[in-house]
Design an enzyme around this catalytic site. Structure first.
Site, PDB file in Angstrom:
ATOM      1  N   ASP A  18      -0.032   4.572  -1.163  1.00 35.92           N
ATOM      2  CA  ASP A  18      -1.307   4.004  -1.899  1.00 35.92           C
ATOM      3  C   ASP A  18      -1.783   3.653   0.547  1.00 35.92           C
ATOM      4  O   ASP A  18      -1.274   3.611   1.373  1.00 35.92           O
ATOM      5  CB  ASP A  18      -0.983   2.521  -1.984  1.00 35.92           C
ATOM      6  CG  ASP A  18      -2.006   1.861  -2.847  1.00 35.92           C
ATOM      7  OD1 ASP A  18      -4.245   2.592  -2.231  1.00 35.92           O
ATOM      8  OD2 ASP A  18      -2.206   0.593  -2.431  1.00 35.92           O
ATOM      9  N   HIS A  35      -7.539  10.842   2.786  1.00 37.24           N
ATOM     10  CA  HIS A  35      -6.486  11.522   1.480  1.00 37.24           C
ATOM     11  C   HIS A  35      -6.557  13.123   2.643  1.00 37.24           C
ATOM     12  O   HIS A  35      -4.805  13.279   2.504  1.00 37.24           O
ATOM     13  CB  HIS A  35      -7.062  12.432   0.672  1.00 37.24           C
ATOM     14  CG  HIS A  35      -7.963  10.671  -0.041  1.00 37.24           C
ATOM     15  ND1 HIS A  35      -7.404   9.950  -1.107  1.00 37.24           N
ATOM     16  CD2 HIS A  35      -9.277  10.679  -0.443  1.00 37.24           C
ATOM     17  CE1 HIS A  35      -7.650   9.105  -1.079  1.00 37.24           C
ATOM     18  NE2 HIS A  35      -9.143   9.012  -1.511  1.00 37.24           N
ATOM     19  N   LEU A 129      14.860  21.177  -4.048  1.00 35.11           N
ATOM     20  CA  LEU A 129      13.850  20.696  -4.361  1.00 35.11           C
ATOM     21  C   LEU A 129      13.022  19.957  -5.195  1.00 35.11           C
ATOM     22  O   LEU A 129      12.288  22.092  -5.657  1.00 35.11           O
ATOM     23  CB  LEU A 129      12.917  20.073  -3.201  1.00 35.11           C
ATOM     24  CG  LEU A 129      12.454  18.447  -3.063  1.00 35.11           C
ATOM     25  CD1 LEU A 129      13.518  17.197  -3.384  1.00 35.11           C
ATOM     26  CD2 LEU A 129      10.727  18.508  -1.784  1.00 35.11           C
TER      27      LEU A 129
HETATM   28  C1  FPP Z   1      -4.662   6.104  -2.853  1.00 35.77           C
HETATM   29  O1  FPP Z   1      -4.974   5.915  -1.599  1.00 35.77           O
HETATM   30  C2  FPP Z   1      -4.237   7.794  -2.733  1.00 35.77           C
HETATM   31  C3  FPP Z   1      -4.702   8.214  -4.061  1.00 35.77           C
HETATM   32  C4  FPP Z   1      -5.327   8.156  -5.085  1.00 35.77           C
HETATM   33  C5  FPP Z   1      -4.293  10.448  -3.466  1.00 35.77           C
HETATM   34  C6  FPP Z   1      -3.377  10.586  -3.285  1.00 35.77           C
HETATM   35  C7  FPP Z   1      -3.951  11.806  -2.809  1.00 35.77           C
HETATM   36  C8  FPP Z   1      -3.555  12.617  -1.361  1.00 35.77           C
HETATM   37  C9  FPP Z   1      -2.160  11.509  -1.053  1.00 35.77           C
HETATM   38  C10 FPP Z   1      -3.120  14.465  -1.954  1.00 35.77           C
HETATM   39  C11 FPP Z   1      -2.081  14.749  -2.671  1.00 35.77           C
HETATM   40  C12 FPP Z   1      -2.147  16.625  -2.737  1.00 35.77           C
HETATM   41  C13 FPP Z   1      -1.426  16.605  -3.871  1.00 35.77           C
HETATM   42  C14 FPP Z   1      -2.050  18.025  -4.057  1.00 35.77           C
HETATM   43  C15 FPP Z   1      -0.425  16.607  -4.069  1.00 35.77           C
HETATM   44  P1  FPP Z   1      -6.383   4.596  -1.697  1.00 35.77           P
HETATM   45  O2  FPP Z   1      -7.075   5.587  -1.453  1.00 35.77           O
HETATM   46  O3  FPP Z   1      -6.025   3.567  -2.686  1.00 35.77           O
HETATM   47  O4  FPP Z   1      -6.392   3.795  -0.196  1.00 35.77           O
HETATM   48  P2  FPP Z   1      -6.500   2.399  -0.108  1.00 35.77           P
HETATM   49  O5  FPP Z   1      -5.702   1.318  -0.946  1.00 35.77           O
HETATM   50  O6  FPP Z   1      -6.361   2.501   0.920  1.00 35.77           O
HETATM   51  O7  FPP Z   1      -8.178   2.595  -0.450  1.00 35.77           O
END
Ligand code: FPP
Length: 248
Positions: A18, A35, A129
């Protein structure tokens, strides 16, 4: 290490990544830049997990509730999943990582489903892993699909109602071939489970950090693991009972 610890290293770590959006906003960048940075963080942490011999990590990439985000962000996330998978899968394979997706993949585009299926097929025999990606997953969905499977087995007389116990339910959930997560890490400051592993986290140690996901690094994973190693896991028993077992 605490004298009463029963374990040193978690076998299975579940992560809520997050804080990507806030990381981007604080830099005046669009959320998708957060992201993208999040993918880089994940890559580094996978490398580190291989290095320190973790058995399994499961990351929450997209919850069933995330479809409610603006369509532009959802579309960009889907594109990012495809490009990240396509660019990383060979390296994962080279590192003996076995990739598994959990969640309802039927909601994804044919292109993303193909990338998911191809990456699982390529890495299926790997023995290193276990990297599990929860995508269009939620803990409640998982329990409901397990109930559906069990109900069908009762209807077809494969099993009887009396056969339904905790072990059987666990067996019908996603990642039934894994231990339940030992350690749960959530970055970004929120202290909640957000419909991630519900059944499976009954005795998981919960670690929350203010660090936003793109800033989380190998050192911080080590700190979380170290914190975990200080926990006394009692599974309902008393400390005295645990200490007695350790000393015997
Ligand atoms: C939450 O942060 C994050 C997500 C909903 C997406 C996480 C995805 C990735 C890091 C990509 C992973 C890729 C693969 C191929 C597995 P948020 O957007 O809720 O952040 P905020 O709380 O600051 O708004």
């Amino acid at each position: 290490m605490n004298a009463t610890s029963t374990v040193t290293k978690p076998e299975h770590v579940a992560i809520i990544m997050d804080g990507n959006g806030r990381w981007a906003k604080s830099r005046g960048l669009p959320r998708v830049a957060g992201h993208r940075a999040g993918v880089k963080t994940l890559r580094k942490l996978i490398e580190h997990s291989v290095k320190i011999n973790l058995n399994a990590i499961t990351v929450y990439a997209f919850s069933r509730e995330n479809w409610q985000r603006p369509k532009s962000e959802v579309d960009l996330l889907m594109d990012l999943f495809i490009s990240a998978l396509n660019s990383e899968v060979k390296d994962l394979h080279k590192n003996n990582v076995k990739l598994t997706f959990i969640g309802d993949r039927s909601a994804f585009s044919r292109k993303l489903q193909n990338s998911i299926n191809d990456s699982e097929t390529l890495t299926t025999s790997n023995t290193g892993l276990r990297l599990n990606i929860a995508a269009n997953y939620s803990g409640r969905w998982d329990i409901v699909q397990a109930i559906q499977v069990i109900t069908k087995e009762i209807e077809s007389n494969k099993i009887k109602i009396e056969d339904v116990d905790e072990a059987l339910v666990s067996n019908k959930l996603s990642l039934a071939d894994h231990n339940d997560p030992d350690l749960f890490i959530r970055t970004g400051g929120e202290q909640r489970i957000s419909n991630y592993f519900l059944w499976q986290s009954a005795y998981t140690e919960l670690y929350f950090t203010e660090t936003l996901w793109p800033d989380f690094d190998a050192k911080q994973l080590d700190i979380a693991i170290d914190w975990f190693s200080q926990r006394q896991r009692r599974f309902g028993k008393t400390s005295e009972q645990i200490e007695q077992t350790q000393n015997s």
